[in-house]
Design a protein around this motif. Structure first.
Motif, PDB file in Angstrom:
ATOM      1  N   TYR A  63      48.990  39.316  37.586  1.00 43.11           N
ATOM      2  CA  TYR A  63      49.981  40.148  36.907  1.00 43.11           C
ATOM      3  C   TYR A  63      49.299  41.135  35.958  1.00 43.11           C
ATOM      4  O   TYR A  63      49.840  42.194  35.673  1.00 43.11           O
ATOM      5  CB  TYR A  63      50.978  39.281  36.134  1.00 43.11           C
ATOM      6  CG  TYR A  63      51.749  38.318  37.012  1.00 43.11           C
ATOM      7  CD1 TYR A  63      52.296  38.730  38.221  1.00 43.11           C
ATOM      8  CD2 TYR A  63      51.927  36.997  36.641  1.00 43.11           C
ATOM      9  CE1 TYR A  63      53.005  37.856  39.030  1.00 43.11           C
ATOM     10  CE2 TYR A  63      52.636  36.112  37.442  1.00 43.11           C
ATOM     11  CZ  TYR A  63      53.174  36.546  38.635  1.00 43.11           C
ATOM     12  OH  TYR A  63      53.871  35.686  39.424  1.00 43.11           O
ATOM     13  N   GLU A  64      48.114  40.778  35.478  1.00 44.36           N
ATOM     14  CA  GLU A  64      47.344  41.652  34.603  1.00 44.36           C
ATOM     15  C   GLU A  64      45.983  41.903  35.244  1.00 44.36           C
ATOM     16  O   GLU A  64      45.322  40.972  35.692  1.00 44.36           O
ATOM     17  CB  GLU A  64      47.125  41.002  33.230  1.00 44.36           C
ATOM     18  CG  GLU A  64      48.381  40.783  32.433  1.00 44.36           C
ATOM     19  CD  GLU A  64      48.094  40.090  31.105  1.00 44.36           C
ATOM     20  OE1 GLU A  64      46.977  40.259  30.570  1.00 44.36           O
ATOM     21  OE2 GLU A  64      48.983  39.381  30.633  1.00 44.36           O
ATOM     22  N   LYS A  65      45.577  43.168  35.268  1.00 48.58           N
ATOM     23  CA  LYS A  65      44.308  43.535  35.900  1.00 48.58           C
ATOM     24  C   LYS A  65      43.117  42.830  35.240  1.00 48.58           C
ATOM     25  O   LYS A  65      42.148  42.481  35.916  1.00 48.58           O
ATOM     26  CB  LYS A  65      44.130  45.052  35.842  1.00 48.58           C
ATOM     27  CG  LYS A  65      43.066  45.573  36.754  1.00 48.58           C
ATOM     28  CD  LYS A  65      43.169  47.082  36.873  1.00 48.58           C
ATOM     29  CE  LYS A  65      42.124  47.657  37.786  1.00 48.58           C
ATOM     30  NZ  LYS A  65      42.303  47.331  39.184  1.00 48.58           N
ATOM     31  N   SER A  66      43.212  42.562  33.936  1.00 47.78           N
ATOM     32  CA  SER A  66      42.097  41.931  33.216  1.00 47.78           C
ATOM     33  C   SER A  66      41.869  40.478  33.644  1.00 47.78           C
ATOM     34  O   SER A  66      40.834  39.898  33.339  1.00 47.78           O
ATOM     35  CB  SER A  66      42.349  41.981  31.711  1.00 47.78           C
ATOM     36  OG  SER A  66      43.513  41.241  31.384  1.00 47.78           O
ATOM     37  N   MET A  67      42.813  39.881  34.354  1.00 46.36           N
ATOM     38  CA  MET A  67      42.702  38.468  34.740  1.00 46.36           C
ATOM     39  C   MET A  67      41.984  38.273  36.081  1.00 46.36           C
ATOM     40  O   MET A  67      41.682  37.145  36.457  1.00 46.36           O
ATOM     41  CB  MET A  67      44.096  37.837  34.832  1.00 46.36           C
ATOM     42  CG  MET A  67      44.834  37.773  33.507  1.00 46.36           C
ATOM     43  SD  MET A  67      43.946  36.887  32.228  1.00 46.36           S
ATOM     44  CE  MET A  67      43.901  35.262  32.904  1.00 46.36           C
ATOM     45  N   VAL A  68      41.696  39.353  36.799  1.00 40.14           N
ATOM     46  CA  VAL A  68      41.107  39.249  38.142  1.00 40.14           C
ATOM     47  C   VAL A  68      39.835  38.404  38.132  1.00 40.14           C
ATOM     48  O   VAL A  68      39.680  37.464  38.912  1.00 40.14           O
ATOM     49  CB  VAL A  68      40.828  40.648  38.737  1.00 40.14           C
ATOM     50  CG1 VAL A  68      40.048  40.541  40.037  1.00 40.14           C
ATOM     51  CG2 VAL A  68      42.126  41.399  38.964  1.00 40.14           C
TER      52      VAL A  68
END
Length: 185
Positions: free
Chosen positions: A70-75
């Protein structure tokens, strides 16, 4: 009094059986399914949360699971958590989509998984036997306190044994099904 013990035994054994079923779901067969990643937790701003709370998990095809954070930073965190899990999976990232391909199972790996499944089944059976032992101890305590007769205790022990046999048979049936799934190519 003895009825409450029998109900308690059934409830506890059902919980153990449900736990065994969830353990079996984690052992993968050749096909991909989203439940495979359910037990993976991600560090989300200091809290450990299940993967399905920080990303959408769905099937790309029969051999691939797609994870869409849901958040790009969590990839990176999600990819690392999947790689570090005990599943032996190697995720690949393209943009903000993580693809988790299911490697084909070798014969040796299938045999190893069957050993794991049998160990899980034996642990579940031990849990059932422990529940039975606790129930029988409760019945013996009731007889010492003269709250039930010896005949009632004997009858109740037989009923607890029947409940135990029923749940152990269910474990054996689930084990057989999982083994045949693992051996199917």
């Amino acid at each position: 009094m003895t009825e409450a013990i029998k109900v308690n035994v059934s409830e506890k054994m059902q919980k153990s059986l449900d736990s065994f079923k969830s353990d079996l779901a984690k052992v993968r067969t050749g096909r991909a399914h989203t439940g495979l990643l359910d037990h993976i937790v991600i560090d989300y701003y200091g809290s450990m949360v299940p993967i399905n709370q920080v990303a959408g998990v769905n099937l790309g095809d029969a051999k691939t699971i797609n994870v869409q954070p849901y958040e790009k930073s969590m990839v990176g965190k999600i990819e690392k958590a999947i790689r570090d899990s005990d599943l032996g999976l190697n995720p690949a990232t393209s943009g903000d989509l993580i693809r988790v391909p299911m490697p084909t199972l070798t014969e040796e790996r299938r045999r190893d998984l069957i050993k794991v499944v049998r160990t899980e089944a034996e642990s579940a059976k031990v849990a059932m036997r422990n529940i039975r032992r606790d129930a029988n101890d409760s019945l013996k305590k009731l007889i010492k306190e003269k709250e039930i007769s010896e005949d009632d205790e004997r009858r109740s022990q037989d009923e607890v044994q029947k409940i135990t046999d029923k749940f152990i048979a269910e474990i054996d049936k689930l084990l057989q099904t999982k083994e045949s799934e693992l051996l199917a190519i």
